[in-house]
Design an enzyme around this catalytic site. Structure first.
Site, PDB file in Angstrom:
ATOM      1  N   ASN A 148      43.588  35.303  51.486  1.00  0.00           N
ATOM      2  CA  ASN A 148      43.560  34.857  50.092  1.00  0.00           C
ATOM      3  C   ASN A 148      44.959  34.403  49.680  1.00  0.00           C
ATOM      4  OD1 ASN A 148      45.042  37.296  49.064  1.00  0.00           O
ATOM      5  ND2 ASN A 148      43.172  38.319  49.771  1.00  0.00           N
ATOM      6  N   LYS A 207      35.135  48.597  36.871  1.00  0.00           N
ATOM      7  CA  LYS A 207      35.852  49.004  38.078  1.00  0.00           C
ATOM      8  C   LYS A 207      36.544  50.342  37.876  1.00  0.00           C
ATOM      9  CE  LYS A 207      38.978  47.074  41.572  1.00  0.00           C
ATOM     10  NZ  LYS A 207      39.750  45.866  41.984  1.00  0.00           N
TER      11      LYS A 207
END
Length: 401
Positions: free
Chosen positions: A209, A336
């Site tokens: 990434n 999260k």
């Protein structure tokens, strides 16, 4: 902030020693109790009597001149000091201290002391730029020494450039600012993860990434500056790690997971900024895959959820996760936070200007499990890291676990 502080002023042999007289006076005026140690070369520029008059304390010049028979002078002074300032610090003194040479009163005291040391270099501009001097300064930095950079201007040798001892007023101001900053993470062990992971397909290809590691490396540096012992678990990045910390280099998500779990029981705080791959190729090909006609499909499998695994097994660790989102960052950040059993989540929209991967700035919101929602506007990643670490230290102090 210097009132009542026990300050050792180390004066070495350069023409800037005359400024150390004014520095002694300024320190005393600020309320410090000052003891001066001079090298033999320094006494060629200024007499010990001058510093004795200004500090109102005995001046040390000789390791073997024991002023109090019951004490070993360099050990006694080393234990007495709250902080040590080397001004001026010549190339010779810097070189000796960097390499552990202790052949006079000043250098033996430095090796014996655990007090913070501030170094104010002063020398010819070319001497200061010499690779040997710069390498010695870097070595001192790894020891935890702090620096008051020399100023630029006319030097005694006739050159104009960087190398002039900073003015006494500025040195005192820097010391006061530093002493006003507590070390809220002193004694704490902080684990930081940073950068991307690489998931190999074959010997020449991998999935990754856009993470550069800048945010995590900023956290590692600021945690160290705030007194913590820092472990940095880093994916592959192109930036140099901060000095004075333990660095563990990893590549894949599995390697990062194993490194983190190995260290977890020994740390107090976890800052998980790394952008870890969620998936990896199910099969690694030993040989380079040859291109073929038509589309290519690669089966992917889940990697270890490092933050989730930490949340399952953590005991007293304070765990901060990161959530890089492109839409509804607060909504997904709160999800999260609960799902991963973290103590806090730092969320940001990486599509927002100044907040994406590779930028030197960030825009984030800090969410903790007690309902705090704290937004930090656009600022440097170093400032973001500093402010969040202060918040974490406050929550630790208040027992918000």
């Amino acid at each position: 902030m210097l009132k009542g502080k026990k300050v050792v002023l180390g004066v070495s042999g350069g023409i800037a020693a005359y400024k150390a007289c004014a520095l002694t006076s300024k320190l005393v005026q600020a309320g410090a109790d000052v003891t001066v140690i001079m090298t033999s070369s320094a006494t060629e520029f200024v007499t010990p009597l001058t510093f004795q008059a200004l500090s109102r304390n005995p001046v040390y010049t000789d390791t073997f001149d024991e002023k109090i028979p019951e004490q070993i002078s360099h050990i006694d002074v080393a234990d007495w000091a709250d902080l040590i300032i080397l001004a001026p610090a010549t190339a010779n003194l810097i070189g000796k201290v960097a390499n552990g040479i202790a052949d006079d009163m000043l250098t033996t005291t430095l090796l014996a002391s655990e007090a913070p040391v501030y170094v104010a270099p002063a020398m010819n501009v070319h001497m200061y730029a010499h690779p040997a001097v710069q390498n010695n300064l870097k070595k001192l930095e790894t020891y935890g020494y702090r620096f008051i950079e020399p100023g630029e201007g006319y030097l005694a040798c006739g050159y104009v450039g960087k190398g002039r001892l900073e003015e006494p007023e500025t040195i005192v101001s820097v010391l006061e600012q530093q002493e006003s900053l507590s070390l809220p993470l002193k004694g704490k062990k902080v684990l930081v993860t940073a950068g991307p992971t690489r998931e190999r397909v074959d010997p020449v290809r991998f999935f990754t990434n856009f993470s550069t590691g800048k945010m995590g490396y900023a956290f590692a540096q600021k945690a160290r500056e705030l007194g913590a012992n820092v472990i940095l678990v880093s994916g592959p990045v192109t930036i140099d790690p901060p000095s004075g910390i333990k660095v563990i280099q990893t590549e894949s998500a599995q390697e990062m997971y194993e490194a983190v779990m190995k260290e977890l029981d020994n740390v107090d705080v976890v800052i998980k900024t790394a952008a870890v791959a969620d998936y990896r190729p199910a099969v690694f090909h030993d040989q380079k895959m040859k291109k073929k006609e038509g589309p290519l499909s690669i089966e992917m499998e889940r990697t270890k959820d490092i933050l989730g695994e930490i949340g399952k097994v953590k005991t007293d660790q304070f765990v901060v996760g990161f959530a890089a989102e492109t839409n509804e960052p607060i909504h997904y950040g709160k999800q999260k936070l609960a799902k991963k059993n973290a103590d806090a989540i730092v969320v940001n929209n990486v599509a927002e200007a100044g907040a994406g991967f590779g930028a030197d700035t960030n825009v984030v919101t800090y969410l903790n499990k007690h309902g705090l929602e704290w937004s930090l506007p656009l600022q440097s990643k170093e400032d973001v890291a500093h402010k969040i670490l202060i918040q974490v230290s406050d929550e630790l102090k208040d027992g918000q676990k």
